[in-house]
Design an enzyme around this catalytic site. Structure first.
Site, PDB file in Angstrom:
ATOM      1  N   GLU A 212       0.875  -1.170   0.000  1.00  0.00           N
ATOM      2  CA  GLU A 212       0.000   0.000   0.000  1.00  0.00           C
ATOM      3  C   GLU A 212       0.916   1.224   0.000  1.00  0.00           C
ATOM      4  O   GLU A 212       1.821   1.312   0.830  1.00  0.00           O
ATOM      5  CB  GLU A 212      -0.880   0.001   1.257  1.00  0.00           C
TER       6      GLU A 212
ATOM      7  N   ARG B  20       5.632 -12.652   9.661  1.00  0.00           N
ATOM      8  CA  ARG B  20       6.293 -11.410   9.283  1.00  0.00           C
ATOM      9  C   ARG B  20       7.617 -11.289  10.011  1.00  0.00           C
ATOM     10  O   ARG B  20       7.850 -11.941  11.023  1.00  0.00           O
ATOM     11  CB  ARG B  20       5.411 -10.208   9.566  1.00  0.00           C
TER      12      ARG B  20
ATOM     13  N   LYS C 152       4.581   0.785   9.027  1.00  0.00           N
ATOM     14  CA  LYS C 152       4.570   2.097   8.389  1.00  0.00           C
ATOM     15  C   LYS C 152       3.798   3.104   9.230  1.00  0.00           C
ATOM     16  O   LYS C 152       4.144   4.271   9.293  1.00  0.00           O
ATOM     17  CB  LYS C 152       3.953   1.997   6.995  1.00  0.00           C
TER      18      LYS C 152
HETATM   19  P1  ATP Z   1       2.913  -2.046   7.676  1.00  0.00           P
HETATM   20  O1  ATP Z   1       2.278  -2.639   8.881  1.00  0.00           O
HETATM   21  O2  ATP Z   1       4.350  -1.756   7.832  1.00  0.00           O
HETATM   22  O3  ATP Z   1       2.147  -0.917   7.087  1.00  0.00           O
HETATM   23  P2  ATP Z   1       1.659  -3.630   5.778  1.00  0.00           P
HETATM   24  O4  ATP Z   1       1.531  -5.107   5.828  1.00  0.00           O
HETATM   25  O5  ATP Z   1       0.464  -2.830   6.065  1.00  0.00           O
HETATM   26  O6  ATP Z   1       2.883  -3.219   6.645  1.00  0.00           O
HETATM   27  P3  ATP Z   1       1.749  -3.438   2.983  1.00  0.00           P
HETATM   28  O7  ATP Z   1       2.159  -2.300   2.162  1.00  0.00           O
HETATM   29  O8  ATP Z   1       0.319  -3.822   2.990  1.00  0.00           O
HETATM   30  O9  ATP Z   1       2.236  -3.125   4.432  1.00  0.00           O
HETATM   31  O10 ATP Z   1       2.658  -4.698   2.713  1.00  0.00           O
HETATM   32  C1  ATP Z   1       3.039  -5.179   1.461  1.00  0.00           C
HETATM   33  C2  ATP Z   1       3.483  -6.586   1.615  1.00  0.00           C
HETATM   34  O11 ATP Z   1       4.593  -6.661   2.511  1.00  0.00           O
HETATM   35  C3  ATP Z   1       2.383  -7.446   2.213  1.00  0.00           C
HETATM   36  O12 ATP Z   1       2.310  -8.638   1.476  1.00  0.00           O
HETATM   37  C4  ATP Z   1       2.827  -7.682   3.622  1.00  0.00           C
HETATM   38  O13 ATP Z   1       2.369  -8.908   4.086  1.00  0.00           O
HETATM   39  C5  ATP Z   1       4.362  -7.623   3.503  1.00  0.00           C
HETATM   40  N1  ATP Z   1       4.967  -7.198   4.771  1.00  0.00           N
HETATM   41  C6  ATP Z   1       4.722  -6.081   5.466  1.00  0.00           C
HETATM   42  N2  ATP Z   1       5.425  -6.058   6.616  1.00  0.00           N
HETATM   43  C7  ATP Z   1       6.151  -7.200   6.647  1.00  0.00           C
HETATM   44  C8  ATP Z   1       7.068  -7.788   7.575  1.00  0.00           C
HETATM   45  N3  ATP Z   1       7.392  -7.169   8.716  1.00  0.00           N
HETATM   46  N4  ATP Z   1       7.609  -8.984   7.272  1.00  0.00           N
HETATM   47  C9  ATP Z   1       7.295  -9.597   6.125  1.00  0.00           C
HETATM   48  N5  ATP Z   1       6.441  -9.118   5.214  1.00  0.00           N
HETATM   49  C10 ATP Z   1       5.866  -7.937   5.457  1.00  0.00           C
HETATM   50 MG    MG Z   2      -1.268  -2.676   5.135  1.00  0.00          MG
END
Ligand code: ATP
Ligand code: MG
Length: 568
Positions: free
Chosen positions: A37, A263, A273
């Site tokens: 995102e 994760r 984020k």
């Molecule tokens: P954040 O909580 O940092 O905003 P998010 O999962 O909301 O992370 P996205 O932009 O939706 O962020 O993530 C893109 C991809 O990265 C998704 O497939 C998510 O599962 C993966 N991802 C995000 N954080 C991690 C992590 N700490 N370890 C492994 N994969 C991750």
């Molecule tokens: Mg997200």
């Protein structure tokens, strides 16, 4: 990228794919995607997901898409879109022409939603957001049907169209899937799939004022793109039934398999984020690319290489259970990579002036220094020597404790690549008593730092020639947080109270050897005895040299590993 580096060690997701390929599922195709995102910069956790998705696709001669999951315009921005693309490329991966946006599918997603309403599988609900929450129930209490659940199809179709045309305010209506208000899985209790959000979108502008929810748009976007394996993190495990429900009810052609993995959690930092954006907006760091940040932009600026991050991602593996990874493992990977590639140089962080009394005032010479003992092809360079030098303040003690093998009154040490010198005098500030200058003599017979008569010295110091060295600023970094798990604290505000106030130390009067006058922005060096440093790409310019310390030389991971092995 070499093939070996490209191939991650076996893991349960890879095993699933191996079986699927063998069984000719999806005609043997492998197609993954990385779906960020665009609401912030990528962090090291995303790197784990990027490496996994792109590497698996590459290993099975498949494809991996980059898809921006841009369904929440209030939090998203083109700045983030651009930074994400730059970071994925920097990490060494390429989506070729497969760059997609969920917003490209808005029309199609809308049609799918209309289809669900027609099929009696979705309805417009006009409860207030608070009421929706109340009706949902809890883990122990079943939900209650919304009074709008029985709304006629025609009425829902009409309302949904009017939602789209902007007739209603935010929060007045939502489109909900009609599933099961008594389901033990809260996600299945008639989840919202469209909401009104009168906010301009960074790509579609004012065209839309209703936006699809993640659970509705994600599975359909995967299906539209022909994704075979939709890899996501564990927190989406309970969303999988909904992922499958949407695709089954709409009876679409492709039905990707969602697979969840743990994760990455890294100690002494936060990987979210939502939290990182607070550090940036409240100016608790200098920006998304602050070298203390766990973002890829921060790590790049700090001097971490893509190779070391990919290597780290391979080492931590892919598991089904959450765990905390030690920051020292990441630092170990960085050190291991830089050891191979970083040229060695001499630089003094806290200079102390040294006068070599018996070295002629008008004389200077050039000494030969090895650029990298790990790689003879990197050759040698010349470093100037003269009567006045700088050494590290810490390398002198007037009253040396036991096992201090560096300079002290009467003590002889080796200056790296130069000569043996003996301390013969100490000059102090009259007022403060602080040592401000040392006097030494050198032994001309020890040129290069070796003695023919077999005389041994215990200490070897780094140094620079005062007349030739360049002034530099050096930034030393420590952990961003004081506690190992700042995320464990309750509430969002709390994690910030654990910030390490001493995470940045700026030294402004460092002296480095003259060869660094040609240092290219972003390039990495080992300052002998001190660690790895990189030329700051933002603040270095013609005439001003700024270095970030990437990582120290001390390897605490090796110690941890040794201890663990002993315990086994
Ligand atoms: P954040 O909580 O940092 O905003 P998010 O999962 O909301 O992370 P996205 O932009 O939706 O962020 O993530 C893109 C991809 O990265 C998704 O497939 C998510 O599962 C993966 N991802 C995000 N954080 C991690 C992590 N700490 N370890 C492994 N994969 C991750
Ligand atoms: Mg997200």
């Amino acid at each position: 990228m070499t093939k070996t580096e490209h191939t991650p060690p076996p893991n349960f997701i890879r095993n699933i794919i191996v079986e699927d390929v063998k069984a000719k599922k999806n005609d043997g195709r492998v197609h993954t995607r990385f779906p960020p995102e665009p609401n912030g910069y990528l962090h090291i956790g995303h790197a784990k997901s990027i490496c996994l998705n792109f590497s698996l696709a590459a290993e099975f001669s498949g494809l991996c898409n980059l898809r921006f999951d841009d369904t929440n315009p209030a939090k998203e921005d083109v700045e983030y879109v651009e930074s994400i693309m730059a970071d994925v490329r920097w990490l060494g991966f390429d989506w070729d022409d497969r760059l997609f946006y969920t917003s490209d599918y808005f029309e199609q997603l809308y049609e799918h939603a209309v289809q669900l309403i027609r099929d009696g599988k979705a309805y417009v609900c006009s409860l207030s957001p608070e009421e929706v929450r109340e009706y949902r129930g809890t883990l122990t209490k079943p939900g209650k049907d919304s009074p709008y659940r029985t709304r006629l199809v025609e009425e829902s179709l009409d309302l949904f169209e009017r939602m789209r045309s902007g007739e209603f305010e935010d929060g007045t209506h939502v489109l909900r899937a009609r599933i099961d208000m008594a389901s033990p899985n809260l996600n299945m209790r008639d989840p919202a799939i469209y909401r009104i959000r009168k906010v301009a979108h960074h790509r579609t502008g004012d065209k839309w004022c209703i936006y699809p929810m993640y659970d509705f748009s994600h599975c359909l976007s995967d299906s539209i793109e022909g994704i075979t394996h939709s890899i996501c993190t564990l927190e989406f495990e309970d969303n999988r039934p909904l992922y499958d429900w949407v695709l089954d009810e709409l009876n679409v052609d492709g039905h990707p398999q969602q697979i969840e993995f743990a994760r990455l959690n890294l100690n002494y930092t936060v990987l979210s984020k939502r939290k990182l954006v607070q550090l940036v907006e409240e100016r608790l760091v200098t920006g998304w690319d602050d070298p203390r940040m766990p973002t890829l932009a921060g790590m790049r600026r700090r001097g971490y290489t893509p190779e070391s991050i990919r290597n780290f991602c391979n080492r931590i593996g892919v598991a089904k259970r959450d765990s905390m990874v030690d920051m020292t493992l990441l630092e170990y990977c960085v050190r291991e990579d830089l050891n191979k590639r970083a040229p060695r140089v001499l630089g003094v962080l806290r200079p102390l002036r040294v006068v070599i009394d018996n070295y002629p005032e008008d004389q200077e010479e050039e000494l030969e220094a090895v650029n990298n003992p790990e790689d003879s092809s990197m050759g040698t360079r010349k470093i100037p020597f003269s009567r006045v030098l700088y050494v590290e303040r810490d390398d002198f003690r007037e009253d040396p404790p036991k096992k201090f093998y560096r300079l002290a009154p009467g003590r002889e040490v080796r200056l790296r690549y130069a000569y043996y010198v003996t301390c013969v005098g100490v000059v102090k500030d009259d007022q403060t008593g602080e040592v401000i200058e040392l006097h030494c003599t050198y032994d001309p017979e020890t040129r290069g730092g070796w003695s023919d008569d077999g005389r041994k010295v215990k200490g070897t110091l780094h140094w620079v020639s005062a007349a030739h060295s360049l002034k530099a600023e050096v930034r030393l970094y420590d952990r961003l947080f004081k506690v190992a798990n700042p995320d464990a604290e309750k509430g969002d505000a709390d994690f910030k109270s654990h910030l390490n106030q001493d995470s940045l130390e700026t030294l402004t009067s460092c002296q480095v050897e003259p060869s660094l006058g040609d240092a290219v922005s972003g390039s990495m060096y080992q300052f002998e005895r001190l660690g790895y440093f990189c030329v700051d790409p933002v603040d270095s310019s013609d005439g001003s040299l700024v270095f970030n310390r990437t990582v120290s030389l001390r390897d605490s991971w090796a110690k941890i590993e040794k201890k663990e092995q002993q315990q086994k």
